[in-house]
Structure formats: structure tokens, C-alpha cells
Enzyme design. Structure first.
Site, PDB file in Angstrom:
ATOM      1  N   GLY A 298       0.813  -1.201   0.000  1.00 29.47           N
ATOM      2  CA  GLY A 298       0.000   0.000   0.000  1.00 29.47           C
ATOM      3  C   GLY A 298       0.851   1.256   0.000  1.00 29.47           C
TER       4      GLY A 298
ATOM      5  N   GLY B  72       4.712   1.150   0.096  1.00 29.92           N
ATOM      6  CA  GLY B  72       5.550   0.765  -1.027  1.00 29.92           C
ATOM      7  C   GLY B  72       5.419  -0.692  -1.386  1.00 29.92           C
TER       8      GLY B  72
ATOM      9  N   GLY C  37      -2.857  -2.883  -7.068  1.00 31.68           N
ATOM     10  CA  GLY C  37      -1.972  -4.038  -7.020  1.00 31.68           C
ATOM     11  C   GLY C  37      -1.829  -4.708  -8.377  1.00 31.68           C
ATOM     12  CG  ASP C  38      -5.301  -5.954 -10.217  1.00 34.32           C
ATOM     13  OD1 ASP C  38      -4.937  -6.798  -9.373  1.00 34.32           O
ATOM     14  OD2 ASP C  38      -6.480  -5.594 -10.351  1.00 34.32           O
TER      15      ASP C  38
END
Length: 313
Positions: free
Chosen positions: A228, A231, A257-258
Site C-alpha cells: 500500500g 511501497g 496491485g494489479d
């Protein structure tokens, strides 16, 4: 070429509020949008936007309205005919970037449909450099589905099989780590903690490293752990690196995240070293978090400035 498989695609509806979400109240929305989503679709859209050849494999009924959104994305897609329709996911974001998500389970796949998805992925993976298996599994699909795909692809293509990245969670991730030997996994801190039975929510990179080292390289080739706002961490057989994201205004964390995984794969496809692969992953994740909805960041969306990378091991 890079190939993605999205076993459980979704029509992502994002509603943006003008004030924090008030449970039980009636609120007016400031805006709304729809995107063709699902983890593998999100990864593919970011890769294609960067100009790299990419094919997205997904189960999709011939009469599914999702296909309109998919075609609008301009993505090169291999559609595997199935009976059920794609689910809809709802994300609600407020001015502070806090996101509340409601994810539906998706349509149940039959045994024959599951086999057809595996076969289509094997065909699409011929000549690919990376195969990204991403997202949750729909009803009817066993927890070891990704293990089955990995085995089928490697059996068919042997030494020419692509590198394989997996981004999933829960029992599906546990099965991959136990039996699939993927080249890369991309958990976030909570997913990594669930995998090993530890509470890693809010953990820093060094704490996550201690856990990831139990998996890399013994069970998986590498781990890209997204943290998040703190980093990301990259761990492989040669070392471990941590990166800090640039300052951004968070609009929606959906798909961040993707996009981080897309950035990493793009970096590897371009021959970048570990530092730069991680740096590009963080840059792509930050870009996605600064965009509304499930938008795939383009190269012009990437934040500038330095992204410090520290070698931890």
C-alpha cells in the site's frame, strides 16, 4: 508477448461520493463509471496501454453485456464460450480515497467449461514470455485450478513455456505455493500473512521479508509484495529490495496491485534489473491509485520523481 488469464472477470462499477460513506443513510453520488475488470483484465489493459503485445484469456458467454465494456477497452481478448454471465463488482470511494468494495461470486463454471479455459490458456501461452494467472476463482472451480493451468502449460511447452506469475489469495494461493512452483507471486501484506498464518497488516518491508524468505526460492521463484502506501518488497533468489512510492493524491485503490504487477512484468520483458522492475511496479501502482475507477494507467499517467529502492538482503 504477455498472456493473462482471468477466470472470474467482473464488470467494475465505481461510485464516487462527495463525502465519506454513511452506512444506512441516503447519499448523492458525485460520479460513476464502469470498466471491464478482474485482476487479469486489469493487468492486460495496463500492459497493452504501454504498447506491449498482450492477450487476455477469459470465460465469456456470447450474449454477455460485459463484452461491450471489453471491446471498449480495445484489449486483444481470447473469449472461451461459457453459459453464465460475468459478475458485477461495486466499489464506493470517498474524497479521501477510502474504498469500500462489494464483490459478487461470479457464474458457476461446469467441468467442461473449466477444461476449455485451461486448453485455451495453453494455446494462448505458446510463444509468450509471461503468463499471468490473476484473480479469484468462480464457483465450481477447485482451489488447485491455477496449479492445473501451470502444469498444463509447462507440459505442453516444455523449455519454451513462459514465466508464470500468480496473483490470487486464500486457498487458491496456498495451493499454488504448495504445488505450482510459480516464477512469481504478488500478494499484498494481508494475503502474505494469511498464507503463513501471521498478521502482517500494516507490516513494513523488513517484517514482510522475514515471511517471504520462507517461500522464496524454495517454493516460488520470487515474490512481489505490495504494501500500500508503504511501497513494495521484491524478494528473489538473489536478494531483496524495498521501494517507497512517490507522494500522490489517492483517488481509488481498486486495481492498484494489479497495475503494480503489470509494471513489474513490463520491466522484466524489457530486460530491466531487479531495482528497476520494482521501481516500475511501484510507479504503476501509484498511478492506478491516483485514477478513478478501475482505470489502467498509461505511461503518461506514471508519477515522476525519484522512487528510492533499498537493498535489504
Amino acid at each position: 508477448m504477455i498472456v493473462t488469464l482471468t477466470a472470474n472477470p467482473s464488470l467494475d462499477r465505481t461510485v464516487t461520493l462527495a463525502a465519506p460513506l454513511q452506512v444506512g443513510d441516503v447519499q448523492a453520488a458525485r460520479s460513476a463509471r464502469e470498466d471491464a475488470g478482474g485482476k487479469g483484465i486489469n493487468v492486460a489493459r495496463a500492459i497493452a496501454a504501454a504498447g506491449e503485445p498482450c492477450v487476455a484469456v477469459l470465460p465469456l458467454a456470447i450474449d454477455d453485456p460485459f463484452d461491450t465494456a471489453l471491446r471498449g477497452s480495445g484489449l486483444d481478448a481470447h473469449r472461451v464460450p461459457v453459459a453464465g454471465h460475468v459478475r458485477a463488482n461495486l466499489a464506493i470511494t470517498d474524497p479521501a480515497g477510502i474504498t469500500t468494495k462489494l464483490n459478487l461470486p461470479g457464474a458457476r463454471l461446469s467441468t467442461d467449461e473449466i477444461s476449455a479455459v485451461v486448453d485455451a490458456t495453453v494455446v494462448a501461452a505458446a510463444g509468450a514470455t509471461w503468463l499471468v494467472l490473476a484473480g479469484s476463482l468462480p464457483p465450481g472451480v477447485p482451489d488447485d485450478f491455477y496449479v492445473r493451468v501451470i502444469g498444463a502449460v509447462r507440459a505442453a511447452h516444455g523449455a519454451h513455456a513462459p514465466l508464470i506469475a500468480v496473483d490470487t489469495s486464500g486457498p487458491a494461493l496456498a495451493a499454488v505455493v504448495a504445488h505450482g512452483r510459480p516464477d512469481l507471486i504478488k500478494p499484498n501484506d494481508e494475503e502474505l500473512g494469511e498464507l503463513v498464518g501471521a498478521d502482517l497488516a500494516g507490516a513494513d518491508a523488513r517484517t514482510a521479508l522475514d515471511v517471504a524468505r520462507a517461500l522464496v526460492p524454495g517454493r516460488v521463484g520470487a515474490a512481489l509484495v505490495t504494501l500500500g502506501a508503504r511501497g513494495a518488497l521484491l524478494v528473489d533468489a538473489d536478494g531483496a529490495w524495498a521501494a517507497v512510492p512517490p507522494p500522490i493524491r489517492v483517488v481509488s485503490t481498486v486495481g492498484a496491485g494489479d497495475s503494480s504487477l503489470a509494471g513489474y512484468v513490463l520491466g522484466d520483458a524489457r530486460g530491466e534489473d531487479a531495482d528497476e522492475r520494482l521501481r516500475l511496479a511501484v510507479r504503476y501502482g501509484a498511478a492506478a491509485a491516483s485514477l478513478p475507477g478501475t482505470q489502467a494507467p498509461t505511461p503518461r499517467d506514471l508519477p515522476g520523481g525519484d522512487i528510492p529502492v533499498t537493498r535489504l538482503a
